[in-house]
Design an enzyme around this catalytic site. Structure first.
Site, short mmCIF file in Angstrom:
data_model
loop_
_atom_site.label_atom_id
_atom_site.label_comp_id
_atom_site.label_asym_id
_atom_site.label_seq_id
_atom_site.Cartn_x
_atom_site.Cartn_y
_atom_site.Cartn_z
N CYS A 130 -0.11 -2.92 -4.29
CA CYS A 130 0.78 -3.97 -4.76
C CYS A 130 1.80 -4.48 -3.74
O CYS A 130 1.83 -5.67 -3.43
CB CYS A 130 1.49 -3.51 -6.03
SG CYS A 130 2.01 -1.80 -5.98
N HIS A 172 9.13 -5.69 -5.92
CA HIS A 172 8.38 -4.67 -5.18
C HIS A 172 8.40 -4.83 -3.67
O HIS A 172 7.49 -4.38 -2.97
CB HIS A 172 6.93 -4.60 -5.69
CG HIS A 172 6.54 -3.21 -6.11
ND1 HIS A 172 5.28 -2.86 -6.47
CD2 HIS A 172 7.29 -2.08 -6.21
CE1 HIS A 172 5.24 -1.58 -6.79
NE2 HIS A 172 6.46 -1.09 -6.65
N ASP A 200 -2.88 -9.00 -7.31
CA ASP A 200 -2.37 -8.38 -6.08
C ASP A 200 -3.33 -7.33 -5.52
O ASP A 200 -3.23 -6.96 -4.36
CB ASP A 200 -0.97 -7.78 -6.28
CG ASP A 200 -0.91 -6.71 -7.36
OD1 ASP A 200 -1.92 -6.49 -8.06
OD2 ASP A 200 0.15 -6.09 -7.53
N ASN A 201 -4.24 -6.84 -6.35
CA ASN A 201 -5.26 -5.89 -5.87
C ASN A 201 -6.32 -5.78 -6.96
O ASN A 201 -6.16 -6.31 -8.06
CB ASN A 201 -4.67 -4.52 -5.54
CG ASN A 201 -3.70 -3.98 -6.56
OD1 ASN A 201 -2.50 -3.82 -6.30
ND2 ASN A 201 -4.21 -3.70 -7.75
#
EC number: 3.1.6.4
Length: 509
Positions: A65, A128, A275-276
């Site tokens: 992330c 994050h 994001d992934n």
């Protein structure tokens, strides 16, 4: 107006502003009906795809992330912007509570640049990119924030570990599990509804003032521990994870309809992606689907880095488009600047490309995709070929503890539990014939020799020009956790921090 000069003769001139929405969350390539998910529980995202363009070969810049979010907002690979670790070879790393580092002042983020064109910028959800004051999103171009600096892990005891704060702009307004409830037994939480209302209110406010805006909607309901609000619980064939996906889909539908009802949909470019890849470690109850692809989050196999992606811009992007352009989250940086009539910074390497010719003219742009894990380039895709220079799913030690990033998908010699180097004889796959990376091409074949000659030149050029940034994810210190965030005094929620004791962070994966 804003004009875009295409690579040939196309001019796109607008009489009014173009605003941007980036919908960025954790979801697998195979989670949407438009990508083949059989339960067809994402009607709004499927409709978004029908009205816009579907990208089938779109990637994140990292299988975790924090680095991928840093890449999206800077247009740069994590190894350039500092979101990686050198504590151990090829380790994934992110920004937990005790991390010392974060996004550096030297990095230029998309909202900072959009400010120059008069944009108002808001982040909703998970930041994050570091939780210490110097890393606050309002110090890096955002004007408003409703969300948290870390993921919604917990609950914690506020002695060994503090609960994660939720911010309204500069100051915390409470903590997860205390003021913002998440029921771990039932999975109930109304956070997605709060994030939705924030988005609708922000859009209305900017439309009323005729203000161009950038909305970064970065919610985390599909990240374990998965949550959904009461009206969605138990409504999916896919369990709690499916409930969360259904609520996100419903929310995105409401955001797009809001843009249409306000009459600004033709002036608003919206992009949905992840994001992934889906986290298979939490499957099947709290993990998504990566479709036909190998493994998931944390790995540099296709399941970890190929993402669902949809571009939507009514009246500009032709409806029903499907593109095989090799895309990356970093391209959203460059594309957004292009739409705003701005140039990318010329004093640094920008890895993102402008996707406007792809979306508006149907062009295909030749470019590679680099698959990084920490400080190592693990693989590269050029055309339909993907070469693995290193393979590794996760260590035998972690695998023995039950950590499995490739459950039910072991491929001999490919999904290795030791770091295997293939630098001198890379494993090569043709992703058109073998999207699941199960059948490496024969080293002796003419196809292998021809493809590797092409790929080697691309890799050499990349490595010759690579200047790694200063790694930000090396040092951890429990004294720097979310003990006393700004605003805690007003709420009576300040906590006593332990003595400072900085150490090298441990990154097992």
């Amino acid at each position: 107006g804003i004009c875009y000069v295409g690579s040939e003769t196309l001019w796109l001139c607008q009489r009014t502003f173009t605003s941007f929405g980036v919908l960025f969350l954790q979801m697998g390539w195979g989670d949407l009906g438009a990508f083949g998910e059989p339960s067809k529980e994402t009607p709004n995202l499927d409709q978004m795809a029908a009205e816009g363009m579907l990208f089938l070969d779109f990637y994140t810049a990292n299988p975790l992330c924090s680095p991928s979010r840093a890449a999206l907002l800077t247009g740069r690979l994590p190894v350039r912007n500092g979101f990686y670790t050198t504590n151990a070879h090829a380790r994934n790393a992110y920004t937990p509570q005790d991390i010392v580092g974060g996004i550096q002042d030297s990095e230029l983020l998309l909202p900072e640049l959009l400010k120059k064109a008069g944009y108002i910028n808001k982040i909703i959800g998970k930041w994050h990119l570091g939780h210490r004051p110097q890393f606050h999103p309002l110090k890096h171009g955002f004007d408003e924030w409703f969300g948290s600096p870390n993921c919604h892990f917990g609950p914690y005891d506020n002695r060994e570990l503090p609960n994660i704060p939720v911010y309204r702009d500069w100051e915390m307004i409470g903590r997860y599990y205390e003021d913002f409830k998440i029921d771990l037994k039932t999975g109930e939480a109304n956070l997605t509804q709060l994030y939705l209302q924030e988005a609708l209110d922000f859009i209305s406010k900017q439309q009323a003032s005729q203000q161009p805006f950038f909305l970064y909607w970065a919610i985390d309901a599909t990240h374990a521990p998965v949550y959904a609000s009461k009206q969605f619980l138990g409504t999916s064939q896919r369990g709690l994870y499916g409930d969360a996906v259904r609520e996100i889909d419903d929310s995105i539908g409401k955001i797009l309809r809001h843009l249409q009802q306000l009459g600004i949909s033709e002036n608003t470019f919206v992009f949905f992606t992840s994001d992934n890849g889906a986290a298979l470690i939490s499957a099947p109850k709290q993990g998504g689907s990566n479709g036909p692809f190998l493994c998931g989050k944390q790995t540099t196999f296709e399941g970890g880095m190929r993402e669902p992606a949809i571009a939507w811009w009514p009246g500009h992007i032709p409806a029903g488009g499907v593109s095989h352009q090799l895309g990356n989250v970093m391209d959203l940086f460059t594309t957004s600047l292009s739409l705003a009539g701005l140039q990318p910074p010329s004093d640094r390497q920008i890895d993102g490309i402008d996707l406007l010719p792809v979306m508006l003219q149907g062009k295909l742009i030749d470019r590679p995709i680099f698959y990084y894990r920490g400080n190592e380039m693990m693989a590269v895709r050029v055309g339909l070929y993907k070469a693995h220079y290193w393979t590794w799913s996760n260590s035998w030690e972690e695998y023995g503890k039950g950590t499995d990033f490739c459950p039910g998908q072991s491929v001999s010699g490919v999904t290795t539990h030791t770091q295997e180097e293939h630098t001198y004889l890379p494993l090569l796959f043709h992703l058109g014939r073998d999207p699941g990376e199960k059948f490496p091409l024969s080293f002796a074949s003419e196809e292998y020799q021809r493809a590797m000659e092409w790929i080697t030149g691309v890799v050499q050029q990349h490595k010759d020009t690579l200047v790694p940034g200063e790694p930000q994810l090396n040092v951890c210190d429990k004294a720097l956790m979310n003990w006393s965030p700004p605003g805690c005094e007003k709420l009576g929620k300040c906590l006593k921090a332990p003595e400072s004791d900085p150490k090298k962070c441990s990154w097992p994966h």
